[in-house]
Structures are given as C-alpha cells and as structure tokens.
Design a protein around this motif. Structure first.
Motif, PDB file in Angstrom:
ATOM      1  N   HIS A 176      59.067   6.116  29.570  1.00  0.00           N
ATOM      2  CA  HIS A 176      57.844   6.047  30.199  1.00  0.00           C
ATOM      3  C   HIS A 176      57.068   5.694  28.707  1.00  0.00           C
ATOM      4  CE1 HIS A 176      59.274   7.481  33.889  1.00  0.00           C
ATOM      5  NE2 HIS A 176      59.964   8.431  33.228  1.00  0.00           N
ATOM      6  N   HIS A 177      55.638   5.818  29.124  1.00  0.00           N
ATOM      7  CA  HIS A 177      54.801   5.618  27.815  1.00  0.00           C
ATOM      8  C   HIS A 177      53.644   6.163  27.723  1.00  0.00           C
ATOM      9  CE1 HIS A 177      57.305   1.979  28.640  1.00  0.00           C
ATOM     10  NE2 HIS A 177      57.249   1.936  27.341  1.00  0.00           N
ATOM     11  N   GLN A 204      62.671   9.467  28.904  1.00  0.00           N
ATOM     12  CA  GLN A 204      62.836   9.595  30.457  1.00  0.00           C
ATOM     13  C   GLN A 204      62.838  11.305  30.896  1.00  0.00           C
ATOM     14  OE1 GLN A 204      65.675   7.934  32.611  1.00  0.00           O
ATOM     15  NE2 GLN A 204      64.780   8.512  34.675  1.00  0.00           N
ATOM     16  N   VAL A 216      59.751  13.615  31.269  1.00  0.00           N
ATOM     17  CA  VAL A 216      58.928  13.605  32.092  1.00  0.00           C
ATOM     18  C   VAL A 216      59.589  14.115  33.461  1.00  0.00           C
ATOM     19  CG1 VAL A 216      57.329  12.199  33.642  1.00  0.00           C
ATOM     20  CG2 VAL A 216      57.453  11.542  31.441  1.00  0.00           C
ATOM     21  N   LEU A 273      60.259  14.273  37.234  1.00  0.00           N
ATOM     22  CA  LEU A 273      60.094  13.295  38.444  1.00  0.00           C
ATOM     23  C   LEU A 273      60.840  13.888  39.586  1.00  0.00           C
ATOM     24  CD1 LEU A 273      60.542   9.667  36.851  1.00  0.00           C
ATOM     25  CD2 LEU A 273      58.214  11.181  37.329  1.00  0.00           C
ATOM     26  N   LEU A 280      58.714  13.803  43.572  1.00  0.00           N
ATOM     27  CA  LEU A 280      58.021  12.439  43.983  1.00  0.00           C
ATOM     28  C   LEU A 280      58.048  12.280  45.677  1.00  0.00           C
ATOM     29  CD1 LEU A 280      59.905   9.725  41.999  1.00  0.00           C
ATOM     30  CD2 LEU A 280      57.713  10.292  41.705  1.00  0.00           C
ATOM     31  N   VAL A 320      60.189   3.846  38.488  1.00  0.00           N
ATOM     32  CA  VAL A 320      58.849   4.773  38.222  1.00  0.00           C
ATOM     33  C   VAL A 320      58.644   4.639  36.858  1.00  0.00           C
ATOM     34  CG1 VAL A 320      57.795   7.107  38.486  1.00  0.00           C
ATOM     35  CG2 VAL A 320      59.778   6.554  40.100  1.00  0.00           C
ATOM     36  N   ASP A 321      57.235   4.030  36.871  1.00  0.00           N
ATOM     37  CA  ASP A 321      56.650   3.874  35.517  1.00  0.00           C
ATOM     38  C   ASP A 321      55.480   4.876  35.379  1.00  0.00           C
ATOM     39  OD1 ASP A 321      58.301   1.744  34.581  1.00  0.00           O
ATOM     40  OD2 ASP A 321      57.301   0.355  35.909  1.00  0.00           O
ATOM     41  N   VAL A 322      55.621   5.846  34.485  1.00  0.00           N
ATOM     42  CA  VAL A 322      54.637   6.834  34.050  1.00  0.00           C
ATOM     43  C   VAL A 322      53.968   6.226  32.836  1.00  0.00           C
ATOM     44  CG1 VAL A 322      53.986   9.186  33.507  1.00  0.00           C
ATOM     45  CG2 VAL A 322      55.851   8.583  35.033  1.00  0.00           C
ATOM     46  N   VAL A 323      52.494   6.239  32.735  1.00  0.00           N
ATOM     47  CA  VAL A 323      51.788   5.692  31.748  1.00  0.00           C
ATOM     48  C   VAL A 323      50.799   6.651  31.647  1.00  0.00           C
ATOM     49  CG1 VAL A 323      50.154   3.965  30.480  1.00  0.00           C
ATOM     50  CG2 VAL A 323      52.082   3.261  31.820  1.00  0.00           C
ATOM     51  N   VAL A 324      51.010   7.611  30.318  1.00  0.00           N
ATOM     52  CA  VAL A 324      49.909   8.809  29.839  1.00  0.00           C
ATOM     53  C   VAL A 324      48.856   8.051  29.067  1.00  0.00           C
ATOM     54  CG1 VAL A 324      49.862  10.996  29.046  1.00  0.00           C
ATOM     55  CG2 VAL A 324      51.810  10.283  30.622  1.00  0.00           C
TER      56      VAL A 324
END
Length: 172
Positions: free
Chosen positions: A121-122, A136, A139, A141, A144, A156-160
């Motif tokens: 993720h980012h 990964q 985070v 998940l 979900l 699943v792409d998580v952008v924080v």
C-alpha cells in the motif's frame, strides 16, 4: 569390407560444448543489467525494442520507484533520449498489462506507475505528490465487506494521505 565413419548429426559447436570446451554465452551475460532487462522484457512477452529498453533502463535501474508518465518523459528528455510522450504512455501501459509495473490512480487525475509489483500500500504525501510504500502486513484488511453478488475482490489498494505537521507557534 571396411565401414566408413558415419558423421555425427550434432554440429561441431554442440560436440565442443558436450566436451566442455565451449562456455555457454547466456551464463557469461548473467548479471549484466542490459542483458537482464532484455530478458525481463522478453519474459513478459514484450519485444525488447530500443525505446522499451531505454524506458526500462530509466524505470528499473534505480530500484523501486513511483513515477508519472510526465516525470519519466522529462527524465528521458534530460538524458537526451528522443521519445514522444505518447510512446511513454503507451509503453507504460504495455509494461503494466504485462505485469512489470503496477498502476496507481490518485483522485482520477494523477496516475503513478510503481516498479514494485508486490502487494503493498502507499502513503501519499500531500502537496509533494510523492508516494511512499507501506508493507502489506502493516495494514489490517481482515474486516473488508464482502464483494457484491457475482463479484470477487481482486486487489485492495490503500492510499493513506499524509502531510507535514505544522510547527507549533512559539511565544516570544
């Protein structure tokens, strides 16, 4: 009755290789960055053209990177590589489709291409438009929601989003 020798069906190069007198060419090129890139493109089903090799060199030579097409185009031009922005876009999409890059769309207006194709993720540093990898495993998940009927979750792409902390005002 004398018999005449039957010529071998193997070539002289193959006979020398069988006798250990010819060193295989591929083994001597292992570890060569240019050769490794050519192999990477070929293994992904892409013909290693001059422009793809130049793009690949700029993309993959510096380790894991997050780049926009425009930024890569600027780097290429600064290195005196003659290439159009359309070719950069087309090649990045070909690299993505073949699994060499990962595409990350932010707000539908900016697209980054990530050379790290593993699941991760980012963090997005606001104001600087910089992406920073988050492993990964960092985070959770597990909770979900289930996918809609007839669908499955593929990724699943998580952008924080993060920004610099404003300094506390000091009293004089």
């Amino acid at each position: 009755m004398t018999s005449t020798p039957v010529p071998s069906k193997r070539s002289s190069k193959a006979r020398r290789a069988a006798n250990g007198r010819v060193r295989p060419l591929l083994g001597s090129l292992a570890g060569c960055p240019f050769h490794d890139l050519r192999g990477k493109l070929s293994a992904a089903g892409l013909r290693p053209t001059r422009q793809r090799m130049s793009l690949g060199w700029h993309l993959f030579a510096g380790g894991d990177r997050h780049l926009t097409a425009e930024r890569l185009y600027e780097e290429m031009r600064a290195s005196q590589v003659s290439i159009s922005l359309a070719t950069v876009y087309n090649s990045l999409h070909q690299f993505t489709e073949s699994g060499l890059l990962r595409e990350i769309a932010i707000d539908g207006s900016r697209t980054y291409f990530d050379t790290n194709v593993t699941e991760h993720h980012h963090f997005l540093v606001e104001g600087e438009n910089e992406l920073i990898d988050i492993p990964q495993v960092a985070v959770d998940l597990l909770r979900l929601p289930p996918a809609p009927a007839g669908k499955r979750i593929t990724q699943v792409d998580v952008v924080v989003r993060v920004r610099d902390i404003a300094p506390e005002p000091t009293e004089d």
